[in-house]
Scaffold this motif. Structure first.
Motif, PDB file in Angstrom:
ATOM      1  N   ILE A   6       0.721  -1.234   0.033  1.00  0.00           N
ATOM      2  CA  ILE A   6      -0.066  -0.013  -0.119  1.00  0.00           C
ATOM      3  C   ILE A   6       0.880   1.148   0.042  1.00  0.00           C
ATOM      4  CG2 ILE A   6      -1.793   1.209   1.334  1.00  0.00           C
ATOM      5  CD1 ILE A   6      -2.466  -1.649   2.564  1.00  0.00           C
ATOM      6  N   ARG A   7       0.689   1.929  -0.851  1.00  0.00           N
ATOM      7  CA  ARG A   7       1.668   3.160  -1.405  1.00  0.00           C
ATOM      8  C   ARG A   7       0.840   4.353  -1.510  1.00  0.00           C
ATOM      9  NH1 ARG A   7       6.549   0.741  -2.907  1.00  0.00           N
ATOM     10  NH2 ARG A   7       7.593   2.688  -2.107  1.00  0.00           N
ATOM     11  N   PRO A   8       1.399   5.713  -1.192  1.00  0.00           N
ATOM     12  CA  PRO A   8       0.588   6.725  -1.565  1.00  0.00           C
ATOM     13  C   PRO A   8       0.768   6.988  -3.008  1.00  0.00           C
ATOM     14  CG  PRO A   8       2.529   7.513  -0.455  1.00  0.00           C
ATOM     15  CD  PRO A   8       2.634   5.843  -0.373  1.00  0.00           C
ATOM     16  N   ILE A   9      -0.324   7.612  -3.590  1.00  0.00           N
ATOM     17  CA  ILE A   9      -0.501   7.958  -5.023  1.00  0.00           C
ATOM     18  C   ILE A   9       0.595   8.704  -5.547  1.00  0.00           C
ATOM     19  CG2 ILE A   9      -1.852   9.892  -5.111  1.00  0.00           C
ATOM     20  CD1 ILE A   9      -3.413   8.447  -7.225  1.00  0.00           C
ATOM     21  N   SER A  10       1.423   9.446  -4.731  1.00  0.00           N
ATOM     22  CA  SER A  10       2.621  10.332  -5.092  1.00  0.00           C
ATOM     23  C   SER A  10       3.803   9.338  -5.456  1.00  0.00           C
ATOM     24  CB  SER A  10       3.027  11.312  -3.980  1.00  0.00           C
ATOM     25  OG  SER A  10       3.339  10.552  -3.046  1.00  0.00           O
ATOM     26  N   ASP A  11       3.746   8.309  -5.046  1.00  0.00           N
ATOM     27  CA  ASP A  11       4.746   7.010  -5.363  1.00  0.00           C
ATOM     28  C   ASP A  11       4.874   6.797  -6.814  1.00  0.00           C
ATOM     29  OD1 ASP A  11       5.758   7.302  -2.913  1.00  0.00           O
ATOM     30  OD2 ASP A  11       5.560   5.156  -2.266  1.00  0.00           O
ATOM     31  N   LEU A  12       3.640   6.785  -7.295  1.00  0.00           N
ATOM     32  CA  LEU A  12       3.650   6.192  -8.767  1.00  0.00           C
ATOM     33  C   LEU A  12       4.334   7.333  -9.619  1.00  0.00           C
ATOM     34  CD1 LEU A  12       2.361   4.354 -10.715  1.00  0.00           C
ATOM     35  CD2 LEU A  12       0.460   5.765 -10.867  1.00  0.00           C
ATOM     36  N   ARG A  13       4.278   8.621  -9.211  1.00  0.00           N
ATOM     37  CA  ARG A  13       5.203   9.654 -10.030  1.00  0.00           C
ATOM     38  C   ARG A  13       6.508   9.650  -9.432  1.00  0.00           C
ATOM     39  NH1 ARG A  13       2.787  14.117  -8.566  1.00  0.00           N
ATOM     40  NH2 ARG A  13       3.785  14.152  -6.696  1.00  0.00           N
ATOM     41  N   ASN A  14       6.742   9.333  -8.375  1.00  0.00           N
ATOM     42  CA  ASN A  14       8.117   9.534  -7.680  1.00  0.00           C
ATOM     43  C   ASN A  14       8.981   8.356  -7.614  1.00  0.00           C
ATOM     44  OD1 ASN A  14       7.472  12.527  -6.983  1.00  0.00           O
ATOM     45  ND2 ASN A  14       6.674  12.020  -5.063  1.00  0.00           N
ATOM     46  N   ASN A  15       8.271   7.506  -7.505  1.00  0.00           N
ATOM     47  CA  ASN A  15       8.989   5.834  -7.584  1.00  0.00           C
ATOM     48  C   ASN A  15       8.415   4.855  -8.493  1.00  0.00           C
ATOM     49  OD1 ASN A  15      10.454   6.719  -5.360  1.00  0.00           O
ATOM     50  ND2 ASN A  15       8.829   6.577  -3.919  1.00  0.00           N
ATOM     51  N   PHE A  16       8.318   5.395  -9.443  1.00  0.00           N
ATOM     52  CA  PHE A  16       7.702   4.721 -10.623  1.00  0.00           C
ATOM     53  C   PHE A  16       8.377   3.364 -11.031  1.00  0.00           C
ATOM     54  CE2 PHE A  16       7.035   2.946 -14.809  1.00  0.00           C
ATOM     55  CZ  PHE A  16       5.709   2.933 -14.868  1.00  0.00           C
ATOM     56  N   THR A  17       9.829   3.572 -10.984  1.00  0.00           N
ATOM     57  CA  THR A  17      10.506   2.439 -11.136  1.00  0.00           C
ATOM     58  C   THR A  17      10.507   1.384 -10.121  1.00  0.00           C
ATOM     59  OG1 THR A  17      12.155   3.771 -12.705  1.00  0.00           O
ATOM     60  CG2 THR A  17      12.791   1.574 -11.948  1.00  0.00           C
ATOM     61  N   GLU A  18      10.434   1.802  -8.925  1.00  0.00           N
ATOM     62  CA  GLU A  18      10.272   0.630  -7.690  1.00  0.00           C
ATOM     63  C   GLU A  18       8.856   0.068  -7.780  1.00  0.00           C
ATOM     64  OE1 GLU A  18      10.288   0.760  -3.122  1.00  0.00           O
ATOM     65  OE2 GLU A  18      10.594   2.731  -4.064  1.00  0.00           O
ATOM     66  N   ILE A  19       7.932   0.950  -8.073  1.00  0.00           N
ATOM     67  CA  ILE A  19       6.445   0.144  -8.108  1.00  0.00           C
ATOM     68  C   ILE A  19       6.481  -0.678  -9.397  1.00  0.00           C
ATOM     69  CG2 ILE A  19       4.022   0.727  -8.689  1.00  0.00           C
ATOM     70  CD1 ILE A  19       4.304   3.079  -6.956  1.00  0.00           C
ATOM     71  N   SER A  20       7.059  -0.602 -10.359  1.00  0.00           N
ATOM     72  CA  SER A  20       7.051  -1.297 -11.620  1.00  0.00           C
ATOM     73  C   SER A  20       7.690  -2.626 -11.205  1.00  0.00           C
ATOM     74  CB  SER A  20       7.711  -0.678 -12.688  1.00  0.00           C
ATOM     75  OG  SER A  20       7.793  -1.742 -13.848  1.00  0.00           O
ATOM     76  N   ARG A  21       8.916  -2.652 -10.601  1.00  0.00           N
ATOM     77  CA  ARG A  21       9.794  -3.722 -10.131  1.00  0.00           C
ATOM     78  C   ARG A  21       8.737  -4.596  -9.238  1.00  0.00           C
ATOM     79  NH1 ARG A  21      12.064  -4.664  -5.633  1.00  0.00           N
ATOM     80  NH2 ARG A  21      11.784  -2.922  -4.839  1.00  0.00           N
ATOM     81  N   ILE A  22       8.144  -3.777  -8.147  1.00  0.00           N
ATOM     82  CA  ILE A  22       7.206  -4.710  -7.132  1.00  0.00           C
ATOM     83  C   ILE A  22       6.287  -5.541  -7.954  1.00  0.00           C
ATOM     84  CG2 ILE A  22       5.675  -4.327  -5.370  1.00  0.00           C
ATOM     85  CD1 ILE A  22       7.181  -1.954  -4.417  1.00  0.00           C
ATOM     86  N   VAL A  23       5.386  -4.794  -8.833  1.00  0.00           N
ATOM     87  CA  VAL A  23       4.449  -5.683  -9.317  1.00  0.00           C
ATOM     88  C   VAL A  23       4.825  -6.727 -10.299  1.00  0.00           C
ATOM     89  CG1 VAL A  23       2.848  -3.772  -9.237  1.00  0.00           C
ATOM     90  CG2 VAL A  23       3.987  -3.974 -11.478  1.00  0.00           C
ATOM     91  N   HIS A  24       6.099  -6.512 -11.102  1.00  0.00           N
ATOM     92  CA  HIS A  24       6.716  -7.501 -11.935  1.00  0.00           C
ATOM     93  C   HIS A  24       7.455  -8.724 -10.987  1.00  0.00           C
ATOM     94  CE1 HIS A  24       5.871  -4.404 -14.912  1.00  0.00           C
ATOM     95  NE2 HIS A  24       5.628  -5.650 -15.494  1.00  0.00           N
ATOM     96  N   GLU A  25       8.368  -8.338 -10.001  1.00  0.00           N
ATOM     97  CA  GLU A  25       8.816  -9.332  -9.430  1.00  0.00           C
ATOM     98  C   GLU A  25       8.385  -9.972  -8.289  1.00  0.00           C
ATOM     99  OE1 GLU A  25      12.701  -7.489  -7.772  1.00  0.00           O
ATOM    100  OE2 GLU A  25      13.274  -7.219  -9.950  1.00  0.00           O
ATOM    101  N   GLY A  26       7.214  -9.292  -7.611  1.00  0.00           N
ATOM    102  CA  GLY A  26       6.697  -9.710  -6.535  1.00  0.00           C
ATOM    103  C   GLY A  26       5.202 -10.462  -7.081  1.00  0.00           C
ATOM    104  N   LYS A  27       4.797 -10.198  -8.277  1.00  0.00           N
ATOM    105  CA  LYS A  27       3.670 -10.975  -8.990  1.00  0.00           C
ATOM    106  C   LYS A  27       2.599 -10.456  -8.136  1.00  0.00           C
ATOM    107  CE  LYS A  27       6.043 -14.472 -11.361  1.00  0.00           C
ATOM    108  NZ  LYS A  27       6.812 -13.876 -12.320  1.00  0.00           N
ATOM    109  N   GLU A  28       2.385  -9.148  -7.303  1.00  0.00           N
ATOM    110  CA  GLU A  28       1.354  -8.898  -6.789  1.00  0.00           C
ATOM    111  C   GLU A  28       1.031  -7.483  -7.233  1.00  0.00           C
ATOM    112  OE1 GLU A  28      -0.567 -10.207  -4.183  1.00  0.00           O
ATOM    113  OE2 GLU A  28       0.453 -12.167  -4.861  1.00  0.00           O
TER     114      GLU A  28
END
Length: 95
Positions: free
Chosen positions: A4-26
């Protein structure tokens, strides 16, 4: 455990969120002002979700149809009939 992340992380930490959804498969759940706002998931996760939803829908429809129609067929008879139809169809395509 859900991410669970704040929506601002989508802009500020896009690469990390992309890694989480691809590697963590969640999926990652995004909040806005402390409330749930959206979910981010990989295409693979989305396709799996859609497939599961389609299967659930088809099973529900089949169950409703079975509940409304008292006709029951014997497996052996249905199996023989399907095998005959398949053999016939295969013979037509080879001709």
């Amino acid at each position: 455990m859900p991410q669970i992340r704040p929506i601002s992380d989508l802009r500020n930490n896009f690469t990390e969120i992309s890694r989480i959804v691809h590697e963590g498969k969640e999926p990652v759940f995004l909040t806005k002002n402390g409330y749930g706002d959206m979910v981010v998931m990989s295409i693979e996760q989305y396709e799996a979700f859609r497939t599961a939803k389609h299967i659930d829908s088809a099973l529900l429809e089949a169950q409703q149809q079975a509940d409304s129609d008292p006709t029951r067929l014997e497996f052996d008879k249905v199996s023989v009939s399907l095998r005959e139809r398949l053999t016939e169809k295969m013979g037509q395509t080879n001709a």
